[in-house]
Scaffold this active site. Sequence first.
Site, PDB file in Angstrom:
ATOM      1  N   ASP A 127       5.703   3.808  11.690  1.00 58.22           N
ATOM      2  CA  ASP A 127       5.864   5.270  11.805  1.00 58.22           C
ATOM      3  C   ASP A 127       4.645   5.950  12.429  1.00 58.22           C
ATOM      4  O   ASP A 127       4.780   6.755  13.358  1.00 58.22           O
ATOM      5  CB  ASP A 127       6.196   5.891  10.442  1.00 58.22           C
ATOM      6  CG  ASP A 127       5.159   5.583   9.379  1.00 58.22           C
ATOM      7  OD1 ASP A 127       4.483   4.540   9.487  1.00 58.22           O
ATOM      8  OD2 ASP A 127       5.015   6.379   8.431  1.00 58.22           O
ATOM      9  N   SER A 129       2.050   4.701  14.329  1.00 57.35           N
ATOM     10  CA  SER A 129       1.736   4.402  15.741  1.00 57.35           C
ATOM     11  C   SER A 129       2.827   4.889  16.669  1.00 57.35           C
ATOM     12  O   SER A 129       2.541   5.314  17.794  1.00 57.35           O
ATOM     13  CB  SER A 129       1.450   2.919  15.974  1.00 57.35           C
ATOM     14  OG  SER A 129       1.923   2.125  14.971  1.00 57.35           O
ATOM     15  N   ILE A 151       5.939  -3.858   7.175  1.00 59.20           N
ATOM     16  CA  ILE A 151       6.359  -4.409   5.882  1.00 59.20           C
ATOM     17  C   ILE A 151       6.819  -3.281   4.949  1.00 59.20           C
ATOM     18  O   ILE A 151       7.434  -3.531   3.937  1.00 59.20           O
ATOM     19  CB  ILE A 151       5.239  -5.235   5.199  1.00 59.20           C
ATOM     20  CG1 ILE A 151       4.027  -4.361   4.867  1.00 59.20           C
ATOM     21  CG2 ILE A 151       4.844  -6.424   6.048  1.00 59.20           C
ATOM     22  CD1 ILE A 151       3.077  -5.002   3.873  1.00 59.20           C
ATOM     23  N   ASP A 152       6.496  -2.023   5.302  1.00 56.64           N
ATOM     24  CA  ASP A 152       6.883  -0.889   4.444  1.00 56.64           C
ATOM     25  C   ASP A 152       8.363  -0.521   4.617  1.00 56.64           C
ATOM     26  O   ASP A 152       8.943   0.158   3.776  1.00 56.64           O
ATOM     27  CB  ASP A 152       6.021   0.350   4.759  1.00 56.64           C
ATOM     28  CG  ASP A 152       4.533   0.056   4.713  1.00 56.64           C
ATOM     29  OD1 ASP A 152       4.147  -0.931   4.068  1.00 56.64           O
ATOM     30  OD2 ASP A 152       3.755   0.810   5.329  1.00 56.64           O
ATOM     31  N   MET A 194       2.134  -3.669  -1.748  1.00 59.46           N
ATOM     32  CA  MET A 194       1.902  -2.693  -0.670  1.00 59.46           C
ATOM     33  C   MET A 194       3.166  -1.865  -0.393  1.00 59.46           C
ATOM     34  O   MET A 194       4.174  -2.021  -1.058  1.00 59.46           O
ATOM     35  CB  MET A 194       1.483  -3.414   0.602  1.00 59.46           C
ATOM     36  CG  MET A 194       0.005  -3.723   0.682  1.00 59.46           C
ATOM     37  SD  MET A 194      -0.367  -4.398   2.319  1.00 59.46           S
ATOM     38  CE  MET A 194      -2.150  -4.468   2.242  1.00 59.46           C
ATOM     39  N   LEU A 305      -1.874 -10.559   1.853  1.00 60.19           N
ATOM     40  CA  LEU A 305      -1.024 -11.764   1.886  1.00 60.19           C
ATOM     41  C   LEU A 305       0.395 -11.374   2.288  1.00 60.19           C
ATOM     42  O   LEU A 305       1.124 -12.158   2.890  1.00 60.19           O
ATOM     43  CB  LEU A 305      -0.971 -12.418   0.497  1.00 60.19           C
ATOM     44  CG  LEU A 305      -2.215 -13.160   0.042  1.00 60.19           C
ATOM     45  CD1 LEU A 305      -2.077 -13.578  -1.406  1.00 60.19           C
ATOM     46  CD2 LEU A 305      -2.433 -14.383   0.928  1.00 60.19           C
ATOM     47  N   GLN A 306       0.761 -10.133   1.951  1.00 56.81           N
ATOM     48  CA  GLN A 306       2.116  -9.663   2.249  1.00 56.81           C
ATOM     49  C   GLN A 306       2.352  -9.468   3.747  1.00 56.81           C
ATOM     50  O   GLN A 306       3.467  -9.266   4.190  1.00 56.81           O
ATOM     51  CB  GLN A 306       2.383  -8.341   1.512  1.00 56.81           C
ATOM     52  CG  GLN A 306       2.394  -8.500   0.014  1.00 56.81           C
ATOM     53  CD  GLN A 306       2.120  -7.192  -0.709  1.00 56.81           C
ATOM     54  OE1 GLN A 306       3.037  -6.580  -1.234  1.00 56.81           O
ATOM     55  NE2 GLN A 306       0.881  -6.758  -0.744  1.00 56.81           N
TER      56      GLN A 306
END
Length: 409
Positions: A127, A129, A151-152, A194, A305-306
Amino acid sequence: MNDKSKSIGILTSGGDCPGLNAVIRAVVKAAEINNWEVYGLPYGTDGFRDIAENNYSRKDLERFRLTRKCYELPGKIRGLDVLQFFSGSVLGSISKGDPNKNPEVKEKILKGYEMLGLDALIAIGGDGSLEIIYDLAQEGSWNLIAIPKTIDNDVPGTEFCVGFTTAVEVVTQALYDLTFTAASHDRIIIVEVMGRDAGHLALHGGIAGGADIILIPELTPHLSLDVLHGCCEKLLNLQQCGRHFGLVVIAEGVKNQHNEKEDRIGDYLKKEIQEEYGQILCREKHPDFCRLKDIDMRVTVLGHLQRSHPPVAWDRLLANAFGVQAIKLIEEEKYDQLVVWKQGGVGIEPLYDVIETIKERHNDEQCPCPSPVQKGDCLVKTARSLGIYLGDSNKDLGSSSSFSCSCRN
Ligand code: F6P
């Protein structure tokens, strides 16, 4: 095969995630079928600034060319074909600063784009960038196609962003792994996940990994007393059912009791729960809560790590479908579009609408997430039906009847 040759730029921008390289590979493969040239910009739009600052000659610019032959490995494995298995971005990415706010930098970026002589740009971003790149594209009259990644999973208009499913897999695996150590020590383990202002990752990973409590900003904007009491009640309920361990998932976007961001919201939750059941609930509300005093709690922060696991099959499929669709849109000269996944297939959304929503949400302090989990989401209902506590306002804790054992998990 398209007769009219084109020159395309591709860049990755914002926090990296699994599947970016798979998109790059798909774009190069699909472009090569058309005999088009693809140029990879290092470190997002900073690549354009670099070109302008160094005043690269046409020959120098050839360094940025991406072909299937580049990165050739022994035995003639085409490096580009292996890329889909790696996380990260071979182009590098940038996640700080807005060049639109710095006229000098902006000018260099626009100049670098011109120097490269691109017919179109494919920007792979989240979102933040995409909002920045859209503004640059308007200013420079770029032919822009955007591909959502994060990942969000909070880019409006698409059901899936590249990288999300792999991150869900990481959270799920972590919960599975933590189950056994939690069970061996009769512990409650809080797992901080996250997601920035969105709860998709925590919700999906939490359900798949068997969490007992899932706290996400859309349903639990902050850790009010009600929420803390609800957590205590859920933990007590587990104990009464003979379960002496538990898993709590909390999304990083949940705020503290005073509606402020914490660096480590998992640690805060642990401290607050211990305080509540130890001092308040046990002393004032109900003796049953005193049993919780003996519970041992630990916090695990999954962190980056996610973002770095090799992309799972679904992310590779999505990356391939998105990359191919981006090339198709350029073939049709249909620009200013976001490639999306909706209703079981690849599609498009006008970038203007998507960016409007993002801008609106970014200006809304109460609800900054551009594509939040909806209260009526099927997985929210699923979680409720499984007896997972989602931070909803609590029943009357003073009445002993609320502690009757209801072992729903
Ligand atoms: O937006 C992706 C994301 O991983 C968020 O989930 C997280 O809050 C943030 O980026 C972390 O950013 P950084 O890599 O700058 O620490």
